[in-house]
Design an enzyme around this catalytic site. Structure first.
Site, mmCIF file in Angstrom:
data_model
loop_
_atom_site.group_PDB
_atom_site.id
_atom_site.type_symbol
_atom_site.label_atom_id
_atom_site.label_comp_id
_atom_site.label_asym_id
_atom_site.label_seq_id
_atom_site.Cartn_x
_atom_site.Cartn_y
_atom_site.Cartn_z
ATOM 1 N N ASP A 10 0.863 -1.191 0.000
ATOM 2 C CA ASP A 10 0.000 0.000 0.000
ATOM 3 C C ASP A 10 0.894 1.235 0.000
ATOM 4 O O ASP A 10 1.799 1.369 0.825
ATOM 5 C CB ASP A 10 -0.887 -0.022 1.251
ATOM 6 C CG ASP A 10 -1.937 1.080 1.235
ATOM 7 O OD1 ASP A 10 -3.135 0.750 1.360
ATOM 8 O OD2 ASP A 10 -1.580 2.261 1.111
ATOM 9 N N GLU A 105 -3.065 0.065 -3.828
ATOM 10 C CA GLU A 105 -2.712 -1.146 -3.080
ATOM 11 C C GLU A 105 -3.012 -2.410 -3.867
ATOM 12 O O GLU A 105 -3.883 -2.427 -4.741
ATOM 13 C CB GLU A 105 -3.438 -1.194 -1.728
ATOM 14 C CG GLU A 105 -4.924 -1.215 -1.843
ATOM 15 C CD GLU A 105 -5.625 -1.292 -0.502
ATOM 16 O OE1 GLU A 105 -5.213 -2.092 0.354
ATOM 17 O OE2 GLU A 105 -6.615 -0.564 -0.333
HETATM 18 N N1 DCP Z 1 -8.696 8.320 -1.060
HETATM 19 C C1 DCP Z 1 -9.748 9.209 -1.242
HETATM 20 N N2 DCP Z 1 -10.781 9.250 -0.336
HETATM 21 C C2 DCP Z 1 -10.771 8.439 0.748
HETATM 22 C C3 DCP Z 1 -9.709 7.533 0.951
HETATM 23 C C4 DCP Z 1 -8.677 7.503 0.016
HETATM 24 O O1 DCP Z 1 -9.774 9.943 -2.225
HETATM 25 N N3 DCP Z 1 -11.763 8.494 1.620
HETATM 26 C C5 DCP Z 1 -7.596 8.333 -2.025
HETATM 27 C C6 DCP Z 1 -6.475 9.227 -1.575
HETATM 28 C C7 DCP Z 1 -5.393 8.311 -1.098
HETATM 29 C C8 DCP Z 1 -5.619 7.066 -1.923
HETATM 30 O O2 DCP Z 1 -7.025 7.021 -2.166
HETATM 31 O O3 DCP Z 1 -4.096 8.868 -1.310
HETATM 32 C C9 DCP Z 1 -5.174 5.809 -1.224
HETATM 33 O O4 DCP Z 1 -5.901 5.586 -0.042
HETATM 34 P P1 DCP Z 1 -5.230 5.064 1.271
HETATM 35 O O5 DCP Z 1 -6.322 4.685 2.197
HETATM 36 O O6 DCP Z 1 -4.202 4.050 0.966
HETATM 37 O O7 DCP Z 1 -4.549 6.370 1.911
HETATM 38 P P2 DCP Z 1 -3.129 6.990 1.629
HETATM 39 O O8 DCP Z 1 -2.345 6.238 0.644
HETATM 40 O O9 DCP Z 1 -3.318 8.442 1.302
HETATM 41 O O10 DCP Z 1 -2.428 6.949 3.053
HETATM 42 P P3 DCP Z 1 -1.800 5.667 3.798
HETATM 43 O O11 DCP Z 1 -0.340 5.990 3.970
HETATM 44 O O12 DCP Z 1 -2.497 5.597 5.096
HETATM 45 O O13 DCP Z 1 -2.034 4.473 2.939
HETATM 46 MG MG MG Z 2 -2.131 4.147 0.815
#
Ligand code: DCP
Ligand code: MG
Length: 411
Positions: A10, A105
């Site tokens: 991820d 992911e």
């Molecule tokens: N995303 C979004 N709205 C959400 C959740 C996620 O638009 N409610 C988008 C933005 C994130 C991407 O999907 O960058 C990937 O989601 P992740 O849950 O993997 O979150 P991140 O990659 O940003 O952070 P982490 O380091 O916790 O994985």
């Molecule tokens: Mg992520």
């Protein structure tokens, strides 16, 4: 039975990390991706912003109150999708089975390739290194004997984590976590468990299945008991539909002789057909890519009547595309590629009940050629028209693109 080795990868703060990479002035700052207006929500934010309590899906007004100094950047979906595709390509090159879950992911099944979890961790390290080198982004990876534990592990040391979670570590790592972390247990299920006094995964593991069944029903009880014991036999499912196999070469001297061009086409088609057979797959669509000396590029595709793993229908379609849909107009060929998509397992195809004699014969020859090649190496079998072609060629990239890659058909 080889030990199961499953990876979950991820990307860290995916959209935010990309925005920071694109604008180095943002490095180290609390960055929020999303629209700051009244009706906006946070897509994601940098880890610096998370220390203020900002989270994905939070209303922007709340985020702005928690972190007034944040830098807000708008969502640039096209950019994130493009980078996601490039990362997917890396995963396809390093793993035999890839199941993407979202834009950032995927599960990877390394069973048979990695003999144990430590070997899986070495592959995880390589994936992280390649992603960092190529994209200047970090990923967190979990390595475990199944999907549930791998996904849990990838989250334990974010960002830039690499966690191996063997069965033996379950009491220490899994059991202290709240019941919500069990896959399939939503807020309602968690409430039911808590009503019975079960707060942690360890509580579930130590409670008899019958007692849990009285809280949430027999089938859910069986499910959560298995997970709490670290058991999960769901398969990592490769998304074959989006996969393609292709082979291309760039020539130091442009090919001009039509016979030379045809030989090159046949050689690429043979490589692709061989790869399909090696993996027990058939494909339905043939792609041709041609780049002329002046860099004019054509990518053309044709769908076959029947899925195939044989060279003749593939080279036939490629020849037809070249003759009818590419206008070289005297220009030489600098690059030539043949690929296939619409891939399915060979066994799944019903096929004609009585295949015609030519197909039966072609299959027998292909099988024999593959067997000789497996014994003597790749150059042992060469079709008559390839002998002595002596073309000045080199691979267009260091690694053959046929292995698992999404090759040029997607470009
Ligand atoms: N995303 C979004 N709205 C959400 C959740 C996620 O638009 N409610 C988008 C933005 C994130 C991407 O999907 O960058 C990937 O989601 P992740 O849950 O993997 O979150 P991140 O990659 O940003 O952070 P982490 O380091 O916790 O994985
Ligand atoms: Mg992520």
């Amino acid at each position: 039975m080889p030990m199961r080795v499953v990876l979950h990868l991820d990307m860290d703060a995916f959209y935010a990390a990309i925005e920071v990479r694109e604008d180095p002035a943002l490095a180290g700052k609390p960055v929020i991706v999303g629209h700051p207006g009244k009706r906006g929500v946070v897509a994601t934010c940098s880890y610096e912003a998370r220390t203020f309590g900002v989270r994905s899906a939070m209303p922007s007004v709340v985020a702005a109150r928690l972190c007034p100094d944040a830098v807000w950047v708008p969502v640039r979906m096209g950019l994130y999708v493009e980078i996601s595709r490039r990362i997917r390509k890396i995963l396809d090159e390093e793993a035999p089975v890839v199941e993407p879950l979202s834009i950032d992911e995927a599960f990877l099944d390394m069973t048979g390739w990695a003999k144990d979890l430590d070997a899986g961790a070495a592959i995880a390290r390589k994936l992280k290194d390649r992603i960092r080198a190529q994209e200047r982004l970090t990923a967190s990876v979990g390595v475990a004997p199944n999907k549930f534990l791998a996904k849990l592990a990838s989250d334990l040391e974010k960002p830039d984590g690499l966690v191996v979670l063997p069965k033996e570590a379950i009491p220490e790592t899994l059991w202290p976590l709240p019941v919500e972390r069990l896959w399939g247990v939503g807020p309602k299920g968690a409430d039911k468990l808590r009503l019975g006094g079960l707060r942690t995964i360890g509580d579930v593991a130590r409670t008899a299945e019958d007692a849990i069944a009285s809280l949430m029903g027999a089938s859910m009880a069986r499910h959560v008991k298995a997970l709490a014991g670290g058991e999960d036999d769901r398969a990592v499912e490769h998304d074959r539909a989006s996969r393609s196999i292709s082979e291309e070469r760039t020539y130091t001297d442009d090919l001009r002789d039509p016979r030379e061009i045809d030989r090159a086409l046949l050689a690429r088609a043979q490589g692709v057909a061989r790869q399909l057979r090696r993996e027990g797959l058939v494909a339905r669509t043939v792609h041709l890519k041609v780049r002329a000396g002046d860099f004019t590029t054509w990518t053309r595709a044709r769908t076959l009547r029947e899925p195939t793993d044989l060279v003749d229908p593939i080279v036939g379609a490629a020849r037809e595309l070249l003759a009818s849909r590419v206008r070289l107009e005297g220009k030489g060929v600098r690059l030539l590629g043949v690929g296939v998509s619409g891939i399915a397992p060979a066994g799944a195809r019903a096929g004609p009940l009585f295949p015609d004699a030519d197909t039966v014969r072609a299959k027998r020859i292909a099988g024999a050629e593959d067997a000789i090649r497996a014994k003597l190496g790749d150059t042992a079998v060469t079709r008559a028209s390839l002998v002595g072609s002596g073309l000045p060629m080199h691979h267009s990239s260091g690694k053959p693109r046929t292995k698992n890659g999404r090759g040029f058909p997607e470009e």
